[in-house]
Each structure stands twice: as structure tokens, then as C-alpha cells.
Design a protein around this motif. Sequence first.
Motif, PDB file in Angstrom:
ATOM      1  N   VAL A 219       3.813 -13.309 -49.691  1.00 58.30           N
ATOM      2  CA  VAL A 219       4.073 -12.710 -51.010  1.00 58.30           C
ATOM      3  C   VAL A 219       4.050 -11.186 -50.875  1.00 58.30           C
ATOM      4  O   VAL A 219       3.105 -10.610 -50.322  1.00 58.30           O
ATOM      5  N   ASN A 220       5.091 -10.534 -51.379  1.00 53.41           N
ATOM      6  CA  ASN A 220       5.136  -9.066 -51.468  1.00 53.41           C
ATOM      7  C   ASN A 220       4.789  -8.671 -52.902  1.00 53.41           C
ATOM      8  O   ASN A 220       5.449  -9.106 -53.853  1.00 53.41           O
ATOM      9  N   TYR A 221       3.759  -7.864 -53.054  1.00 51.78           N
ATOM     10  CA  TYR A 221       3.256  -7.489 -54.369  1.00 51.78           C
ATOM     11  C   TYR A 221       3.756  -6.089 -54.745  1.00 51.78           C
ATOM     12  O   TYR A 221       3.778  -5.181 -53.912  1.00 51.78           O
ATOM     13  N   PHE A 222       4.118  -5.938 -56.043  1.00 52.28           N
ATOM     14  CA  PHE A 222       4.573  -4.647 -56.570  1.00 52.28           C
ATOM     15  C   PHE A 222       3.956  -4.444 -57.950  1.00 52.28           C
ATOM     16  O   PHE A 222       3.875  -5.386 -58.758  1.00 52.28           O
ATOM     17  N   ALA A 223       3.531  -3.204 -58.186  1.00 53.44           N
ATOM     18  CA  ALA A 223       2.990  -2.861 -59.502  1.00 53.44           C
ATOM     19  C   ALA A 223       4.146  -2.652 -60.482  1.00 53.44           C
ATOM     20  O   ALA A 223       5.075  -1.868 -60.220  1.00 53.44           O
ATOM     21  N   ILE A 224       4.116  -3.355 -61.623  1.00 53.30           N
ATOM     22  CA  ILE A 224       5.182  -3.269 -62.634  1.00 53.30           C
ATOM     23  C   ILE A 224       4.559  -3.153 -64.016  1.00 53.30           C
ATOM     24  O   ILE A 224       3.338  -3.287 -64.180  1.00 53.30           O
ATOM     25  N   ARG A 225       5.429  -2.922 -65.023  1.00 53.06           N
ATOM     26  CA  ARG A 225       5.032  -2.934 -66.432  1.00 53.06           C
ATOM     27  C   ARG A 225       6.045  -3.782 -67.193  1.00 53.06           C
ATOM     28  O   ARG A 225       7.247  -3.752 -66.895  1.00 53.06           O
ATOM     29  N   ASN A 226       5.559  -4.523 -68.145  1.00 53.04           N
ATOM     30  CA  ASN A 226       6.486  -5.281 -68.989  1.00 53.04           C
ATOM     31  C   ASN A 226       6.973  -4.397 -70.137  1.00 53.04           C
ATOM     32  O   ASN A 226       6.693  -3.188 -70.203  1.00 53.04           O
ATOM     33  N   LYS A 227       7.700  -4.996 -71.063  1.00 54.89           N
ATOM     34  CA  LYS A 227       8.265  -4.220 -72.169  1.00 54.89           C
ATOM     35  C   LYS A 227       7.176  -3.562 -73.014  1.00 54.89           C
ATOM     36  O   LYS A 227       7.402  -2.495 -73.585  1.00 54.89           O
ATOM     37  N   LYS A 228       6.012  -4.199 -73.082  1.00 53.58           N
ATOM     38  CA  LYS A 228       4.918  -3.647 -73.875  1.00 53.58           C
ATOM     39  C   LYS A 228       4.132  -2.585 -73.100  1.00 53.58           C
ATOM     40  O   LYS A 228       3.200  -1.991 -73.667  1.00 53.58           O
ATOM     41  N   GLY A 229       4.472  -2.364 -71.867  1.00 56.23           N
ATOM     42  CA  GLY A 229       3.761  -1.365 -71.067  1.00 56.23           C
ATOM     43  C   GLY A 229       2.497  -1.899 -70.409  1.00 56.23           C
ATOM     44  O   GLY A 229       1.693  -1.109 -69.895  1.00 56.23           O
ATOM     45  N   THR A 230       2.323  -3.204 -70.414  1.00 57.87           N
ATOM     46  CA  THR A 230       1.136  -3.803 -69.790  1.00 57.87           C
ATOM     47  C   THR A 230       1.267  -3.767 -68.272  1.00 57.87           C
ATOM     48  O   THR A 230       2.320  -4.101 -67.714  1.00 57.87           O
ATOM     49  N   GLU A 231       0.171  -3.356 -67.605  1.00 64.08           N
ATOM     50  CA  GLU A 231       0.162  -3.307 -66.141  1.00 64.08           C
ATOM     51  C   GLU A 231       0.123  -4.731 -65.601  1.00 64.08           C
ATOM     52  O   GLU A 231      -0.761  -5.531 -65.944  1.00 64.08           O
ATOM     53  N   LEU A 232       1.068  -5.059 -64.701  1.00 60.71           N
ATOM     54  CA  LEU A 232       1.151  -6.375 -64.091  1.00 60.71           C
ATOM     55  C   LEU A 232       1.484  -6.223 -62.614  1.00 60.71           C
ATOM     56  O   LEU A 232       1.747  -5.125 -62.122  1.00 60.71           O
ATOM     57  N   LEU A 233       1.471  -7.347 -61.933  1.00 59.96           N
ATOM     58  CA  LEU A 233       1.893  -7.395 -60.535  1.00 59.96           C
ATOM     59  C   LEU A 233       3.039  -8.389 -60.414  1.00 59.96           C
ATOM     60  O   LEU A 233       2.985  -9.492 -60.971  1.00 59.96           O
ATOM     61  N   LEU A 234       4.084  -7.966 -59.680  1.00 62.42           N
ATOM     62  CA  LEU A 234       5.199  -8.857 -59.380  1.00 62.42           C
ATOM     63  C   LEU A 234       5.052  -9.335 -57.950  1.00 62.42           C
ATOM     64  O   LEU A 234       4.860  -8.531 -57.030  1.00 62.42           O
TER      65      LEU A 234
END
Length: 533
Positions: A219-234
Motif C-alpha cells: 500500500v502506498n499512502y498519501f495525505a489528502i483532504r476531502n471536499k470538507k477539508g478533513t485530513e485523510l489518507l489515501l
Amino acid sequence: MAGAIASRMSFSSLKRKQPKTFTVRIVTMDAEMEFSCEVKWKGKDLFDLVCRTLGLRETWFFGLQYTIKDTVAWLKMDKKVLDHDVPTEEPVTFHFLAKFYPENAEEELVQEITQHLFFLQVKKQILDEKIYCPPEASVLLASYAVQAKYGDYDPNVHKRGFLAQEELLPKRVINLYQMTPEMWEERITAWYAEHRGRARDEAEMEYLKIAQDLEMYGVNYFAIRNKKGTELLLGVDALGLHIYDPDNRLTPKISFPWNEIRNISYSDKEFTIKPLDKKIDVFKFNSSKLRVNKLILQLCIGNHDLFMRRRKADSLEVQQMKAQAREEKARKQMERQRLAREKQMREEAERTRDELERRLMQLKEEATMANEALMRSEETADLLAEKAQITEEEAKLLAQKAAEAEQEMQRIKATAIRTEEEKRLMEQKVLEAEMLALKMAEESERRAKEADQLKQDLQEARESERRAKQKLLEISSKSSYTQSVNSSTTALPTDLPSFNLISESLSFDFKDTDMKRLSMEIEKEKCLITEGS
């Protein structure tokens, strides 16, 4: 002159035609290589050169990775090498790594070199804690890594401490338990001993089969944000896209398998995932870095292509590779069996040799002991001969002594006869003495009785004397009174003795006769007792 000018012109033309080159360093998981590359080379030219050097045909899993401004990037195949944002100083360094991971390592990884490179990369990711691995699985994986490196366990070779310099477990696992390195080594060795008979490629494949079931594998992990600006990992892997909480990389909140994704679009730093099921909402996210977005897109395209490729029939190239791999595996299996038989025969021969050597040493020891025994026997024979001579002399002396003893015996016998006669006489004398003693005892007893009787008689006599004296006293007193009366009357005749005289004579006679007789009897008795004693 014309020839010299022509030669200079040809040399300058060759110099102009010679392409410029630059040095590239390729770092694999277990080696480093340097190549001289032409300036016009594209990424595919360099990549193919590296694969040919390694003998690698399963090229679709790998890529050339480099780092620019703390961001990981991959060399593009259709772009010139020097057109990438790579460092300008030589040698230009690239890391030859697995870019895409298989769903099933045992089925998809055909070549042994491919398996080995994946094994080294996954092992490093586990030790660097980029892939979470439970403690028990870590120990089991470490035992397969030891089997791959050292071969079959041999207690005579792999003694305590042979893993002291090896890095086999994640530091998190080591710090989790209060165990010494020796205790960890003992646990790993216990598993390692059970893997006997597995070749290096088999041990590495077993390692990968266990590792591919770990949640963070591939798994390759990347820091992202959804439309609401919530911090997530892809998370991007061989099965699809996964959305994680930043604090939990093990369990995804939502997953999008590749076969359920209709389209992935990217525009203006924003990704859009459209599922096949129109009832499911479209998921949009973005990343702050353009390079990261490009990398995400590359990984999505590559993993999706491989996902679709796995579900189709193998290409002719792959079929040929698998057939060659099966033949190679069968050949290696036969080779291993042959080597195992040879090893067994060699071990049996070595055991036979050791047994023969041991027997030879035993025979040598027995021969040495026999020689020593022979020498001792010779010495003993000499001693026995000497002793025999001494014994012969002693026998002569003994014969002489025997003759003397015979004479002494005759003398003793004669003396014994005399001694018997004397003994008989002595016994007779002893018997007579015993009879005499018995008679004397009887006589002594009789004398004692007589003495008792005499004592009794003496006592009675003394009592009689006492009574007689009493009577005499009484008579004397009466006589004196009568004389006084008679003197006053008439005188007695002169021929009549007085009573006093008679009493005195009576008293005298009693004392003289009886006392003398009694004294004589007592003296006689004493003499007899003395003689008897």
C-alpha cells in the motif's frame, strides 16, 4: 599536407559524431551498478539496460525511483532521463525498486530474481516498520529470512550467537517485550530448525506468502483532504483505492476495488472517483502538491492495468516465462534431489570414513596395547625365569628344611609320647588331688560340725560352771553361818573335809581337765584344717 588536413578533418568529424554521455548509479536492494548513458536516452533505454543486466524479464513490477525536494518520483519511460528533475551532479542516482505489487506472489512472480528483489524490499519495509507486522509473524518471517541466508540448520555450525549481528526483527517488536537478544535468537532458531530442506527461493517465497497477508503490504499512502477539508489518507494498492483515518493505517474507512471503479479523473489538483454503482456517491479529494498528484495518478493507472491484466489470459511472453520457470524449477528440483542424494552419500561415506578411522585408531590402540603387553610379557617371562631359579633354590632349601622338619617331627612325636604319659600321670594326680580335696572338704565339714558341737559343749560347760559356782557360793555362805553356830555349840570332826575345800577342788578339777581337753581339741582341729589346705 593534404593527407594531414584530411586526417584532422576525419578526427574532428568523429569527435562531433561521438555522443555525449553521463554516469548513472543504479542502487538495487543488494547491489550498486554504474552505467554510462547517452544524453539522448529516454527512461525506457536506461530501464531496459538495467533489466538486461539483472536478467529480469518481469519488468512491469519495477521502476527507477529518485527523490526530488523530499518527494518520491518515478522515472518516466517515454521521457528523456535528463529532462526529469534529477540532480545535475554525477553520478545521477536511481533506486531500482518494485513499483507495483502482485496480488498473489506465488502465482504471479515467475523468475527467481523477481522473487528475490521483492523479498529484500518487503523485508526492509517490515524492519523499517513501513509495514506493520505482529510479533509472532515477525519471528516466523525472521526464521524464513535466516533459512534463505544460511540454508538448513546445523547445530554444529549455527551455534549460539550466530544471529547476533543480524537485523531480523522490527525495533517495535523488540521493545515490546522484556527479552534479551539471546532469548529472541532462541525463539527464531526454534522456527528456523523446522524449515530444513527448503531452498533459498522457497524460503523467500514462503516469506512473501506470509507478508502479502499483512494489512499494509503493497500500500502506498498519501495525505489528502476531502471536499470538507478533513485530513485523510489515501492508500493505493493492487486491489484498489482505500481511504484511512490518519491515525489508523490498518483498517480503511471505505474502499474502492478496481473492478468497481468506473472512472478516475484528475483536474486542477482534484481527484474524482466515480464508482460503477451510480447509487454510491462520487468521492472527491485533493492533495497540496502537484508532484504527489502525478504520482497518485501514475500508481492508479499502473495498478489498474495490472489488475485487468491478471484477469485475462497470460500473454505469450508470460506463458513462455512460466514454462521456462517450470522447467527451471523442475531442473532445480532434480538438481536439489541429486545434490541431496550426493550429500546423503557423502555423509554416509564420511560416516563410514569416520567409522573406519575410529576403527583404525582403535586397532592402533589395540596394537600399541598388544606391544606393551608383549613387552610386559617378556619382562614378566624374565622375572618368572628369575623367580623360577629362586623358587628352585627355595625348593632345595625347603626340601632340606622338610628333612629337618621330619626329624624334628619324629623328635616331637617321641616327646609327644612322653608328654602323653606325663599328661596321663598328671591327670591321675589331678584326679587324686580332686578326691583328696573332696575328702578334705568332707573332713573340714565334719570338723566344723565337731567344732560347733565343742563350742556348744564349751558353752554348756561354762554354764554348768557358772551354776556350780553359784551353788558353791550359796553353800559357802551357809557353811560360814553353820560354823559360827557350831563354834558356839559343838565342833565338827576333824576327818570330815569342809565343803569349801571340796568346792574349791571341784572348781579346780573342772577348770584343769575340761579346759585342757577343750584346748587340745581346738588345736588339733586347727592343725587338721591347716594340713588339709
